[in-house]
Design a protein around this motif. Structure first.
Motif, PDB file in Angstrom:
ATOM      1  N   GLU A  16       0.834  -1.203   0.000  1.00 54.91           N
ATOM      2  CA  GLU A  16       0.000   0.000   0.000  1.00 54.91           C
ATOM      3  C   GLU A  16       0.867   1.250   0.000  1.00 54.91           C
ATOM      4  O   GLU A  16       0.579   2.218  -0.717  1.00 54.91           O
ATOM      5  CB  GLU A  16      -0.925  -0.016   1.214  1.00 54.91           C
ATOM      6  CG  GLU A  16      -1.896   1.148   1.256  1.00 54.91           C
ATOM      7  CD  GLU A  16      -2.905   1.025   2.376  1.00 54.91           C
ATOM      8  OE1 GLU A  16      -4.109   0.946   2.076  1.00 54.91           O
ATOM      9  OE2 GLU A  16      -2.480   1.008   3.557  1.00 54.91           O
ATOM     10  N   ASP A  92      -2.775   5.091   2.701  1.00 49.67           N
ATOM     11  CA  ASP A  92      -3.905   4.689   1.849  1.00 49.67           C
ATOM     12  C   ASP A  92      -4.388   5.815   0.936  1.00 49.67           C
ATOM     13  O   ASP A  92      -5.511   5.796   0.442  1.00 49.67           O
ATOM     14  CB  ASP A  92      -5.062   4.170   2.706  1.00 49.67           C
ATOM     15  CG  ASP A  92      -5.576   5.181   3.723  1.00 49.67           C
ATOM     16  OD1 ASP A  92      -4.987   6.276   3.830  1.00 49.67           O
ATOM     17  OD2 ASP A  92      -6.560   4.871   4.428  1.00 49.67           O
ATOM     18  N   ALA A 224      -8.483   5.515   0.649  1.00 57.28           N
ATOM     19  CA  ALA A 224      -9.144   4.218   0.851  1.00 57.28           C
ATOM     20  C   ALA A 224      -9.881   4.168   2.180  1.00 57.28           C
ATOM     21  O   ALA A 224     -10.894   3.488   2.305  1.00 57.28           O
ATOM     22  CB  ALA A 224      -8.123   3.084   0.764  1.00 57.28           C
ATOM     23  N   ARG A 226      -9.297   2.883   5.518  1.00 61.61           N
ATOM     24  CA  ARG A 226      -9.457   1.502   5.972  1.00 61.61           C
ATOM     25  C   ARG A 226      -9.769   1.364   7.462  1.00 61.61           C
ATOM     26  O   ARG A 226     -10.154   0.304   7.916  1.00 61.61           O
ATOM     27  CB  ARG A 226      -8.200   0.696   5.651  1.00 61.61           C
ATOM     28  CG  ARG A 226      -7.861   0.734   4.172  1.00 61.61           C
ATOM     29  CD  ARG A 226      -6.801  -0.281   3.801  1.00 61.61           C
ATOM     30  NE  ARG A 226      -6.333  -0.082   2.452  1.00 61.61           N
ATOM     31  CZ  ARG A 226      -6.997  -0.398   1.352  1.00 61.61           C
ATOM     32  NH1 ARG A 226      -8.187  -0.948   1.452  1.00 61.61           N
ATOM     33  NH2 ARG A 226      -6.489  -0.184   0.154  1.00 61.61           N
TER      34      ARG A 226
END
Length: 255
Positions: A16, A92, A224, A226
């Motif tokens: 990532e 991310d 993203a 997360r």
């Protein structure tokens, strides 16, 4: 040309981080950039792998001996900074436009602003609601899904404001923001008393003592996102501790 520094703090997740780095480099071609990769003693070997990866001369990996938290990881680069603007970037995050140079150019034209964040989108294109007012109890509970508090959540998320234009905000997300390096240094970076969560609200309040903090919707990044503290007990407890520290420092607010 503005001198730009940036920092990504990692804890596991080598692939990532690499995706984030490559997107940053692709969108910063020709920029005067140094990107620091600070690893918080990842048990999966991410730090060692980042140090061995050849991203080019503008990327420097730093492996810390222990994990002292998000803010401490970012503060590790404070003595190294020789830039005009500094970016705090989550692993991310991926970029699809030259957002970093664009934000710096906007800040050049707005000396009253010391810190700024762009619009954020999920990878599937959905927009994230990240600009906020100062943390308050009812707004935070609404964000955790407590029923009957929607109006407080909407106000906390500034949904009563026109966010289609550059807007001053009171809580800047720590997932991606730019701060004037002189401001970052003057306020001492992040408060390392937060291990994780709410340190971004804290640093926003410190920055607001030096100037305005802006949401810039004309620029964007992909996030993203997360983490899920409301659905996992241990992160949720950590978030509560961080909120306690925040309210002790900046004052308790019900709404």
């Amino acid at each position: 040309m503005a001198r730009i520094s940036a920092c990504i703090v990692s804890y596991n997740g080598f692939d990532e981080v690499c995706t984030a780095v490559r997107s940053i480099l692709a969108q910063c071609k020709g920029a005067d950039l140094i990107l620091y990769l600070v690893d918080n003693a990842s048990p999966d070997g991410t730090g060692e792998k980042l140090a061995a990866e050849d991203f080019g001369p503008c990327v420097q990996a730093i492996c810390l001996p222990e994990n002292k938290g998000f803010g401490a990881g970012h503060n590790a680069v404070l003595p190294l900074l020789d830039s005009d603007y500094h970016f705090v970037i989550n692993p991310d995050i991926t970029l699809r436009e030259p957002v970093m140079e664009n934000i710096c150019a906007w800040l050049d034209e707005h000396p009253e602003a010391v810190m700024a964040t762009p619009r954020m989108f999920f990878p599937d294109g959905r927009e994230q609601i990240l600009p906020k007012r100062k943390p308050n109890v009812l707004g935070l509970l609404a964000r955790q899904g407590v029923p009957g508090l929607k109006k407080f959540g909407d106000r906390y998320a500034m949904l009563d404001e026109d966010l289609s234009k550059p807007t001053p905000i009171e809580f800047c997300t720590g997932s991606f923001f730019c701060i004037r390096t002189e401001t970052f240094r003057k306020i001492g970076g992040f408060d390392e008393g937060y291990f994780m969560y709410v340190e971004d609200a804290d640093i926003t309040q410190k920055a607001r003592r030096e100037g305005l903090v802006y949401f810039l919707p004309q620029f964007s990044a992909c996030h993203a996102w997360r983490r899920a503290p409301g659905r996992q007990l241990r992160p949720f407890i950590q978030q509560l501790r961080s909120m306690g520290r925040y309210f002790c420092k900046w004052g308790f607010r019900l709404w």
